[in-house]
Design a protein around this motif. Structure first.
Motif, PDB file in Angstrom:
ATOM      1  N   VAL A 224      10.113  17.315  -7.762  1.00 25.46           N
ATOM      2  CA  VAL A 224       9.671  17.683  -9.002  1.00 25.46           C
ATOM      3  C   VAL A 224       8.194  17.461  -8.999  1.00 25.46           C
ATOM      4  CG1 VAL A 224       9.529  17.138 -11.536  1.00 25.46           C
ATOM      5  CG2 VAL A 224      11.751  17.272 -10.602  1.00 25.46           C
ATOM      6  N   ARG A 226       6.096  17.712  -6.652  1.00 21.83           N
ATOM      7  CA  ARG A 226       5.525  18.735  -5.774  1.00 21.83           C
ATOM      8  C   ARG A 226       5.642  20.050  -6.707  1.00 21.83           C
ATOM      9  NH1 ARG A 226       8.272  16.993  -0.694  1.00 21.83           N
ATOM     10  NH2 ARG A 226       6.798  15.847   0.418  1.00 21.83           N
ATOM     11  N   ALA A 227       6.776  20.198  -7.476  1.00 19.27           N
ATOM     12  CA  ALA A 227       6.636  21.335  -8.253  1.00 19.27           C
ATOM     13  C   ALA A 227       5.677  21.484  -9.191  1.00 19.27           C
ATOM     14  CB  ALA A 227       8.123  21.637  -8.691  1.00 19.27           C
ATOM     15  N   LYS A 228       5.294  20.361  -9.702  1.00 16.48           N
ATOM     16  CA  LYS A 228       4.229  20.021 -10.667  1.00 16.48           C
ATOM     17  C   LYS A 228       2.860  20.523 -10.031  1.00 16.48           C
ATOM     18  CE  LYS A 228       4.930  15.809 -12.460  1.00 16.48           C
ATOM     19  NZ  LYS A 228       5.034  14.708 -13.290  1.00 16.48           N
TER      20      LYS A 228
ATOM     21  N   LEU B  59       8.835  25.315  -1.852  1.00 18.13           N
ATOM     22  CA  LEU B  59       9.334  24.084  -1.556  1.00 18.13           C
ATOM     23  C   LEU B  59      10.553  23.831  -0.999  1.00 18.13           C
ATOM     24  CD1 LEU B  59       9.110  23.151  -5.776  1.00 18.13           C
ATOM     25  CD2 LEU B  59       7.796  22.491  -4.061  1.00 18.13           C
ATOM     26  N   ARG B  90       1.503  25.887  -8.150  1.00 18.94           N
ATOM     27  CA  ARG B  90       2.410  25.378  -8.775  1.00 18.94           C
ATOM     28  C   ARG B  90       2.261  24.542 -10.025  1.00 18.94           C
ATOM     29  NH1 ARG B  90       4.368  24.216  -3.166  1.00 18.94           N
ATOM     30  NH2 ARG B  90       3.155  22.431  -3.266  1.00 18.94           N
TER      31      ARG B  90
END
Lengths: 328, 330
Positions: A224, A226-228, B59, B90
């Protein structure tokens, strides 16, 4: 929070009392007369009057519960007994050795913790690559090496052959250094034992950090993060390390308890004037008062370190804090 | 390649290189999502839905690797974008929300910090303003007392609240594309309904393109405008949502629709067998071993995607050979 701390203090107070009681009864449970324990093998040379005088001075003619309260009273005054071997109070002997031990084991712990955390995190981050596998094999190799053997190798190589470092003691005898020269002299003597002790303690920390970091890296909240779109540095320091170091705090605090007991083996190899070697000498000379006091120091320090870990942990982990609040 | 669609995925393939062999988790998937529209990605577990979602935002973790394909967003191919720039996209252009809300929040950091850091890593604003943005968005997400919530730790929140916090986090910077990976699977049905209706409202308000990954046909019916059915790493049918429910063209879709409980239905019809292992898939229709309607012509080759209606395509040999189907039925 205060209630939590209060409860912990009570628990540890009870544990402390128990260990003191155990330490009190240890010499009384051993075979042979208490006189022999106090005065060692010279006891045969003492006259009857002298024996009775010693018994009375130590309250050994009193009932057991009275002896225990006397013992606690003495401890409270900082009186750890008298060494008939060295003909000096035990407190003085221990106080003399304590700074050397703390210097050696404390700095070794600090160094190995720092190196363990840095290398462990790096290895986990680069799992399966050459750098990870290299560090892993190196540290497992170091871990499996006996400390006395590593110490002797270092003495042989850097002490005897290359003559870069002194091979025994903590100071040059009769040199009479003062000021910075004295500090430099001590550091020069410290180098080899410190290296030995650091190298043999680093592995446990490295493996713990690596393992717990790997666990955290697999957590969904890291994906999460990383996804942010957080920068890698922030992910490592804020999200990974903040979680991965929690078990390391406990490990570190527990090791801190053993800083005082020193490293008997390493101190003996390098003739370092610390508590570890004092204990070794006390065993050889059957100097029971010194041994008893040293044991007590070690247990008290371990308890204190445990207590500190327990009190500090909620500050590092909100989960413990929140549960403590709900459970009471 | 430029088009009006918000997100265009073309021929995406993500493979996992394991010791046992190559697992083709996603194998030649293509779809587009328009701004303000929601695409539902459905299928059984292990059909490649989640890997598709992760691949789009770059990812995928080793041993997984994106082998080929294009992911177009704002006229640039994300798969050819360097990692540093992709990181900036992202969270700002593409946001992701995962299945297990409690596992998605870092347990030792406060909710506020995790919201604020999202803003601060993308926008040059003061910490105070970032905090204000977070509070406003929490309020919009229907969370009571946002100021207190900011100081809470994830452990102190319920699953539904955690998922709302994560949605807040995803929507903070008004992304163009929102990917939801089983967003309500871990939640109670009532909480699920509330969150879905709020999502629908926000999607229309913010004109987002939404990709909704789920195995729940009920969620699809509530949220999606069109549906892509995935099986063994490929899309086997694509249709507007009403069309798919009314006239499913692929046997797998029909089987999937029969296996969901409905009022007035006597018994559920489960799909026989297990989804195939994605290791060493034979080069033929992957559903063949389980297909109740298979016939001899199905063997030996993959069925191409065939148009069966407006915006409705499916990959089944039956559809290519209508005459033959008639023959075999007789």
């Amino acid at each position: 929070m205060l209630q939590f701390w209060g409860r912990k203090l009570m628990q540890y107070g009870l544990v402390l009392l128990l260990t003191l009681a155990l330490n009190f009864s240890l010499p009384r449970l051993m075979p042979g007369s208490p006189l022999q324990l106090l005065a060692g093998e010279d006891v045969g040379l003492l006259s009857r009057a002298e024996r009775e005088e010693i018994m009375a001075r130590h309250g050994l003619d009193q009932p057991l519960w009275r002896q225990f309260t006397l013992y606690l009273g003495q401890l409270a005054k900082g009186d750890l007994g008298y060494s008939y071997r060295q003909r000096r109070p035990v407190a003085v002997i221990i106080w003399e050795r304590l700074p050397w031990t703390v210097l050696l084991t404390g700095s070794a712990l600090a160094l190995s913790a720092l190196a363990g955390v840095v290398c462990g995190t790096l290895a986990a981050w680069r799992r399966g690559r050459i750098s990870d596998l290299g560090m892993l094999s190196l540290f497992i190799f170091l871990d499996s090496m006996p400390s006395f053997w590593l110490g002797m190798i270092l003495v042989a190589l850097f002490g005897s052959s290359l003559r870069w470092f002194p091979v025994f003691g903590a100071q040059s005898p009769f040199a009479g250094y003062t000021g910075w020269a004295a500090v430099a002299d001590v550091l020069h003597h410290l180098a080899l034992p410190l290296t030995t002790l650091t190298l043999v303690t680093i592995a446990g920390l490295f493996l713990t950090v690596r393992y717990s970091t790997l666990g955290v890296l697999g957590e969904q909240y890291i994906t999460v993060a990383r996804a942010k779109g957080l920068p890698e540095g922030r992910i490592v320091f804020r999200h990974v390390l903040r979680n991965a170091l929690l078990p390391v705090i406990t490990l570190f605090m527990l090791s801190l308890g053993f800083v005082v007991s020193g490293a008997t083996v390493v101190e003996t190899v390098f003739v370092w004037p610390g508590l570890g070697r004092l204990m070794f000498e006390a065993v050889l000379q059957r100097d029971y008062p010194v041994l008893q006091a040293a044991f007590m120091m070690v247990t008290v320090c371990v308890i204190a370190a445990n207590l500190a870990a327990d009190l500090l942990y909620p500050l590092a982990d909100p989960r413990v804090r929140i549960e403590g609040r709900h459970v009471r | 390649m430029f088009s009006t669609s918000a997100l265009k995925v073309h021929n995406l393939s993500t493979h996992f290189y394991t010791r046992q062999g190559v697992v083709k988790a996603v194998d030649g998937v293509s779809f587009t999502v328009e701004a303000g529209h929601a695409l539902g990605l459905v299928g059984e577990s292990g059909c490649g839905k989640s890997v598709t979602a992760l691949s789009i935002s770059g990812l995928v973790k080793p041993p997984g690797r994106i082998n080929s394909g294009e992911v177009w967003l704002n006229g640039r191919d994300l798969l050819k974008t360097p990692p540093r720039e992709l990181r900036r996209l992202r969270g700002r252009e593409i946001a992701l929300v995962f299945q297990d809300p409690l596992a998605s929040l870092n347990p030792v950091l406060s909710v506020g910090l995790q919201l604020v850091e999202t803003v601060l890593s993308h926008e040059k604003v003061s910490a105070g303003l970032a905090k204000k943005m977070a509070v406003v968005q929490l309020h919009r997400m229907g969370l009571p007392d946002p100021d207190r919530l900011m100081r809470c730790y994830p452990l102190e929140l319920s699953g539904g609240m955690c998922q709302r916090v994560l949605l807040t986090m995803a929507l903070l910077l008004h992304p163009k594309v929102l990917i939801l990976d089983e967003p309500t699977t871990a939640l109670d049905t009532t909480v699920q309904a509330q969150i879905l209706s709020e999502l629908k409202r926000l999607q229309e308000e913010l004109k987002m393109a939404v990709i909704l990954v789920t195995h729940d046909m009920g969620v699809i019916a509530a949220m999606a405008d069109s549906v892509a059915v995935m099986y063994a790493g490929s899309i086997v049918e694509r249709a507007p949502v009403a069309e798919l429910f009314d006239r499913p063209a692929h046997p797998y879709t029909r089987a999937l629709l029969c296996s969901i409980p409905r009022f007035g239905q006597e018994a559920l019809v489960p799909i026989k067998g297990q989804p195939p292992s994605l290791l060493n898939l034979p080069d033929e229709c992957a559903f063949l071993p389980r297909c109740p309607e298979a016939f001899t012509a199905c063997r030996g080759k993959r069925p191409p995607l065939t148009t069966v209606g407006p915006g409705h395509t499916a990959a089944c040999h039956q559809l290519c050979l209508p005459a033959m189907v008639e023959v075999s039925k007789r």
